[in-house]
Write a protein that holds these residues in place. Structure first.
Motif, PDB file in Angstrom:
ATOM      1  N   ARG A 168       0.827  -1.200   0.000  1.00 16.84           N
ATOM      2  CA  ARG A 168       0.000   0.000   0.000  1.00 16.84           C
ATOM      3  C   ARG A 168       0.870   1.262   0.000  1.00 16.84           C
ATOM      4  NH1 ARG A 168      -4.652   0.416   4.449  1.00 16.84           N
ATOM      5  NH2 ARG A 168      -5.310  -1.408   3.226  1.00 16.84           N
ATOM      6  N   SER A 169       1.963   1.240   0.750  1.00 17.90           N
ATOM      7  CA  SER A 169       2.845   2.413   0.775  1.00 17.90           C
ATOM      8  C   SER A 169       3.477   2.657  -0.582  1.00 17.90           C
ATOM      9  CB  SER A 169       3.939   2.210   1.834  1.00 17.90           C
ATOM     10  OG  SER A 169       3.367   2.030   3.105  1.00 17.90           O
ATOM     11  N   ARG A 170       3.875   1.590  -1.268  1.00 14.38           N
ATOM     12  CA  ARG A 170       4.471   1.749  -2.596  1.00 14.38           C
ATOM     13  C   ARG A 170       3.454   2.314  -3.588  1.00 14.38           C
ATOM     14  NH1 ARG A 170       9.004   0.147  -5.229  1.00 14.38           N
ATOM     15  NH2 ARG A 170       9.830  -0.870  -3.359  1.00 14.38           N
ATOM     16  N   GLY A 171       2.158   1.990  -3.405  1.00 13.23           N
ATOM     17  CA  GLY A 171       1.144   2.533  -4.290  1.00 13.23           C
ATOM     18  C   GLY A 171       0.809   3.982  -4.010  1.00 13.23           C
ATOM     19  N   LEU A 172       1.037   4.433  -2.781  1.00 14.46           N
ATOM     20  CA  LEU A 172       0.681   5.794  -2.425  1.00 14.46           C
ATOM     21  C   LEU A 172       1.880   6.746  -2.450  1.00 14.46           C
ATOM     22  CD1 LEU A 172      -1.726   5.021   0.558  1.00 14.46           C
ATOM     23  CD2 LEU A 172      -2.366   5.705  -1.762  1.00 14.46           C
ATOM     24  N   ILE A 173       3.081   6.212  -2.241  1.00 18.85           N
ATOM     25  CA  ILE A 173       4.292   7.042  -2.203  1.00 18.85           C
ATOM     26  C   ILE A 173       5.284   6.488  -3.208  1.00 18.85           C
ATOM     27  CG2 ILE A 173       6.082   8.033  -0.727  1.00 18.85           C
ATOM     28  CD1 ILE A 173       4.422   7.281   1.684  1.00 18.85           C
ATOM     29  N   ARG A 174       5.982   7.373  -3.874  1.00 21.80           N
ATOM     30  CA  ARG A 174       7.030   6.938  -4.802  1.00 21.80           C
ATOM     31  C   ARG A 174       8.209   6.394  -4.008  1.00 21.80           C
ATOM     32  NH1 ARG A 174       8.307  11.751  -8.784  1.00 21.80           N
ATOM     33  NH2 ARG A 174       9.922  10.226  -9.346  1.00 21.80           N
ATOM     34  N   ALA A 175       8.705   5.205  -4.432  1.00 20.02           N
ATOM     35  CA  ALA A 175       9.779   4.549  -3.692  1.00 20.02           C
ATOM     36  C   ALA A 175      11.074   5.343  -3.735  1.00 20.02           C
ATOM     37  CB  ALA A 175      10.006   3.137  -4.242  1.00 20.02           C
ATOM     38  N   ASP A 176      11.300   6.079  -4.826  1.00 18.39           N
ATOM     39  CA  ASP A 176      12.529   6.866  -4.903  1.00 18.39           C
ATOM     40  C   ASP A 176      12.485   8.087  -4.001  1.00 18.39           C
ATOM     41  OD1 ASP A 176      10.525   8.071  -6.296  1.00 18.39           O
ATOM     42  OD2 ASP A 176      11.772   8.676  -8.004  1.00 18.39           O
ATOM     43  N   GLN A 177      11.285   8.474  -3.567  1.00 12.63           N
ATOM     44  CA  GLN A 177      11.161   9.595  -2.650  1.00 12.63           C
ATOM     45  C   GLN A 177      11.215   9.165  -1.186  1.00 12.63           C
ATOM     46  OE1 GLN A 177       7.529  11.582  -3.697  1.00 12.63           O
ATOM     47  NE2 GLN A 177       8.405  12.554  -5.529  1.00 12.63           N
ATOM     48  N   GLU A 178      10.869   7.925  -0.903  1.00 14.10           N
ATOM     49  CA  GLU A 178      10.860   7.432   0.476  1.00 14.10           C
ATOM     50  C   GLU A 178      11.586   6.089   0.553  1.00 14.10           C
ATOM     51  OE1 GLU A 178      11.202   7.249   3.864  1.00 14.10           O
ATOM     52  OE2 GLU A 178       9.952   8.993   3.409  1.00 14.10           O
ATOM     53  N   PRO A 179      12.870   6.064   0.976  1.00 19.20           N
ATOM     54  CA  PRO A 179      13.626   4.802   1.032  1.00 19.20           C
ATOM     55  C   PRO A 179      13.161   3.861   2.133  1.00 19.20           C
ATOM     56  CG  PRO A 179      14.915   6.621   1.921  1.00 19.20           C
ATOM     57  CD  PRO A 179      13.678   7.223   1.340  1.00 19.20           C
ATOM     58  N   LEU A 180      12.334   4.338   3.048  1.00 18.58           N
ATOM     59  CA  LEU A 180      11.866   3.451   4.104  1.00 18.58           C
ATOM     60  C   LEU A 180      10.977   2.338   3.574  1.00 18.58           C
ATOM     61  CD1 LEU A 180      11.055   5.889   7.054  1.00 18.58           C
ATOM     62  CD2 LEU A 180      12.926   4.235   6.890  1.00 18.58           C
ATOM     63  N   ILE A 181      10.432   2.510   2.366  1.00 15.25           N
ATOM     64  CA  ILE A 181       9.618   1.448   1.784  1.00 15.25           C
ATOM     65  C   ILE A 181      10.479   0.218   1.517  1.00 15.25           C
ATOM     66  CG2 ILE A 181       8.180   0.828  -0.184  1.00 15.25           C
ATOM     67  CD1 ILE A 181       7.326   3.722  -0.378  1.00 15.25           C
ATOM     68  N   ALA A 182      11.700   0.426   0.992  1.00 18.16           N
ATOM     69  CA  ALA A 182      12.605  -0.701   0.752  1.00 18.16           C
ATOM     70  C   ALA A 182      12.997  -1.380   2.062  1.00 18.16           C
ATOM     71  CB  ALA A 182      13.849  -0.221   0.005  1.00 18.16           C
ATOM     72  N   LEU A 183      13.193  -0.579   3.115  1.00 21.21           N
ATOM     73  CA  LEU A 183      13.508  -1.161   4.419  1.00 21.21           C
ATOM     74  C   LEU A 183      12.349  -2.016   4.925  1.00 21.21           C
ATOM     75  CD1 LEU A 183      15.223  -1.425   6.981  1.00 21.21           C
ATOM     76  CD2 LEU A 183      14.194   0.717   7.773  1.00 21.21           C
ATOM     77  N   LEU A 184      11.110  -1.531   4.760  1.00 16.97           N
ATOM     78  CA  LEU A 184       9.956  -2.296   5.202  1.00 16.97           C
ATOM     79  C   LEU A 184       9.838  -3.604   4.429  1.00 16.97           C
ATOM     80  CD1 LEU A 184       7.391  -2.618   6.859  1.00 16.97           C
ATOM     81  CD2 LEU A 184       6.197  -1.180   5.197  1.00 16.97           C
ATOM     82  N   GLU A 185      10.072  -3.571   3.132  1.00 13.61           N
ATOM     83  CA  GLU A 185      10.012  -4.801   2.338  1.00 13.61           C
ATOM     84  C   GLU A 185      11.115  -5.779   2.743  1.00 13.61           C
ATOM     85  OE1 GLU A 185       8.090  -2.832  -1.728  1.00 13.61           O
ATOM     86  OE2 GLU A 185      10.229  -3.327  -1.614  1.00 13.61           O
ATOM     87  N   ALA A 186      12.306  -5.253   3.037  1.00 13.25           N
ATOM     88  CA  ALA A 186      13.398  -6.130   3.471  1.00 13.25           C
ATOM     89  C   ALA A 186      13.086  -6.773   4.822  1.00 13.25           C
ATOM     90  CB  ALA A 186      14.700  -5.347   3.536  1.00 13.25           C
ATOM     91  N   GLN A 187      12.522  -6.002   5.739  1.00  5.87           N
ATOM     92  CA  GLN A 187      12.173  -6.550   7.040  1.00  5.87           C
ATOM     93  C   GLN A 187      11.073  -7.602   6.922  1.00  5.87           C
ATOM     94  OE1 GLN A 187      13.651  -6.040   9.959  1.00  5.87           O
ATOM     95  NE2 GLN A 187      15.145  -4.687   8.982  1.00  5.87           N
ATOM     96  N   ALA A 188      10.102  -7.339   6.058  1.00  6.75           N
ATOM     97  CA  ALA A 188       9.039  -8.335   5.848  1.00  6.75           C
ATOM     98  C   ALA A 188       9.606  -9.621   5.257  1.00  6.75           C
ATOM     99  CB  ALA A 188       7.962  -7.752   4.934  1.00  6.75           C
ATOM    100  N   ALA A 189      10.576  -9.494   4.337  1.00  4.38           N
ATOM    101  CA  ALA A 189      11.205 -10.686   3.758  1.00  4.38           C
ATOM    102  C   ALA A 189      12.002 -11.456   4.806  1.00  4.38           C
ATOM    103  CB  ALA A 189      12.106 -10.279   2.590  1.00  4.38           C
TER     104      ALA A 189
END
Length: 540
Positions: free
Chosen positions: A109-130
């Motif tokens: 949902r965060s990736r759909g609402l916020i651009r990933a290049d603008q917010e690097p915390l999305i990649a951190l959240l995906e890594a933690q979920a993995a």
């Protein structure tokens, strides 16, 4: 707040201006295109101010209408971004709680609402979920992508470092930690890991340089930095001791300046000075360290400073240490050992007993056993002191992470931690509550000490080989056949019948060897044999 103050000041100024005009009445005449316009001054001022206010309101309306499309777009964008950050926050909380399903859902949902290049915390959240779901390959790919971004490079390196440690890839973990420490020496985890890796590989110069960078970046405080620097300098001095005594001396003395109560640095500095024949300076260093903290290794190094000294000279040096720290167990044990070496048994016994009275410890009772063996040779008394040593608390030693070492080491062999060894009793025996009756008293041990049964003549050489020869001769004499005729056999129970041996004579007994005879443990006693005399002493 500032705007409110400005508005209040403006209202006060207008009120004061109107009151000033009201107190000074007058007329205002204006001739325009041949017409005469005349009004009062207060009315004219009111009209001018109203006109200015009307122009400002009109300008605001025009500006709002002109920028309305952009304002509407910005409103919906901000609303979307707020929803995305709310989802990101919820996902991070879910990841911290271990809820992989919610974390994955919020990441999408965060990736759909916020651009990933603008917010690097999305990649951190995906890594933690993995990581929570056990998909470590995907998590490593996310961390590697973070390393390429300057904003998230440090975060990606830490993730890769932890993954390498989990897989046991120590070399890869070392590279990640060193890369992070080179780019950002202020990171505590990277600096500490790199410091330990460089110390394990013996790169003391690089470790000291990194420690200075940490100190300059204020990652660690000054006291801790000085302590670690003293440990690194002492380790480097220990390596230089054989081939470069002067370099070892400089490093060890510098370590002593940083940490005055560091015993290994004092010992290495003294040994380096001994190799340079600077006995007086080395003795001064050891004496100062002994006054600060009596340590058995310091005492042994001081007593055996010169290899050519006689045993009497060593005893004098040991007594000098005792004068520096009287009524100390280490001082008493050093003097007792030196007195035992010179075979002054009275002094050795008195000092060892005094040490046991101060602190009933394993070393004191073992030393008493050595004195007993050298003076009397009575095995019963020796076993008595050995039994007391078994029940006594253990002597202090260099302990790190449950590992006991006979000498100081800069790193723990278990965890690789720097400055992990501590001089204390192993396994925390002295830290727990002491039960009543568990403390051994030297007075009770002396009362239960058995009397001397057999005083062995003192050997001139005092060599263990002579003692063994005397024991062998005693065994040989006991094994020789007796000269007197055997006594008449007493009537006993009939022996069990043997197989018929008609026509055969009884075979002659086999000849015994020179050191023959019955063994120490003859085995099961024959019931038909002669009973053992009641006066014989039995140990078991």
């Amino acid at each position: 707040m500032i705007r409110l103050v400005v508005f209040a000041l403006l209202v006060l100024a207008l009120g004061y201006g109107f009151s000033w005009l009201a107190d000074r009445p007058g007329d205002l005449s204006l001739i325009w295109e041949g017409q005469l316009y005349q009004t009062r001054l207060i009315v004219a001022a009111t009209l001018i101010i109203a006109l200015i206010a009307l122009v400002m309101v009109a300008w605001w309306l025009v500006r709002v209408i002109w920028t309305s499309p952009h304002s509407v777009t910005r409103y919906f964008r901000a609303r979307k971004r707020d929803r995305g950050y709310q989802a990101l926050s919820t996902g991070l909380i879910a990841a911290g709680a271990g809820n992989a399903l919610m974390a994955r859902k919020m990441a999408a949902r965060s990736r759909g609402l916020i651009r990933a290049d603008q917010e690097p915390l999305i990649a951190l959240l995906e890594a933690q979920a993995a990581l929570i779901e056990g998909r470590h390959d995907e998590a490593r790919a996310k961390f590697e992508a973070m390393v390429e971004d300057p904003e998230t490079r440090e975060l990606g390196l830490r993730g890769l470092y932890l993954e390498a440690r989990r897989l046991g890839a120590n070399e890869a973990a070392r590279q990640y930690a060193e890369k992070a420490a080179d780019n950002a020496p202020y990171l505590p985890w990277a600096a500490q890991a790199t410091l330990e890796y460089r110390s394990q590989s013996g790169r003391w110069d690089d470790a000291i340089r990194l420690l200075e960078q940490q100190k300059a970046a204020r990652v660690i405080d000054k006291a801790e930095a000085d302590r670690l620097r003293a440990v690194l300098l002492t380790a480097r001095a220990d390596e230089k001791l054989e081939n470069d005594p002067s370099g070892a001396r400089d490093d060890a003395t510098h370590a002593l300046k940083l940490s005055a109560d560091f015993e290994p640095a004092a010992i290495i500095a003294a040994k380096a000075l001994f190799r340079e024949d600077k006995l007086r300076k080395a003795a001064s260093i050891l004496e100062q360290a002994w006054k600060t903290s009596p340590h058995p290794e310091i005492g042994a190094t001081y007593v055996r400073a010169r290899s050519g000294d006689s045993l009497a000279d060593r005893l004098k040096r040991a007594e000098k240490l005792e004068t520096m720290r009287p009524n100390n167990i280490e001082s008493l044990l050093i003097v007792a050992q030196a007195a035992l070496d010179i075979r002054d048994f009275a002094k050795a016994r008195s000092k060892a007993e005094a040490a046991a009275r101060i602190e009933p410890r394993e070393a004191a009772f073992l030393l008493l056993a050595d004195i007993e063996e050298a003076e009397t040779g009575d095995q019963g008394r020796i076993r008595h002191w050995l039994a007391q040593a078994l029940k006594a608390p253990r002597d202090p030693a260099w302990v790190a992470d449950g590992y006991v070492s006979d000498k100081w080491l800069p790193l723990s062999p278990v965890t690789g931690k720097l400055d992990a060894f501590v001089w204390k009793a192993p396994f925390g025996q002295l830290e727990g509550p002491v039960e009543e009756g568990s403390v051994i008293s030297i007075d009770s041990a002396l009362k239960s000490l058995p009397p001397v049964r057999d005083v062995r003549p003192e050997s001139e050489a005092g060599d263990h080989r002579i003692i063994e020869l005397e024991r062998a001769a005693t065994i040989a004499r006991a094994a020789r056949p007796a000269a007197e005729p055997p006594a008449a056999p007493t009537p006993a129970k009939p022996a069990p019948k043997e197989p018929a041996t008609a026509g055969k004579q009884t075979e002659a007994p086999e000849p015994r060897p020179f050191f023959g005879g019955l063994p120490d443990d003859p085995g099961v006693r024959n019931p038909s044999a002669e009973p053992e005399p009641k006066t014989r002493l039995r140990l078991f």
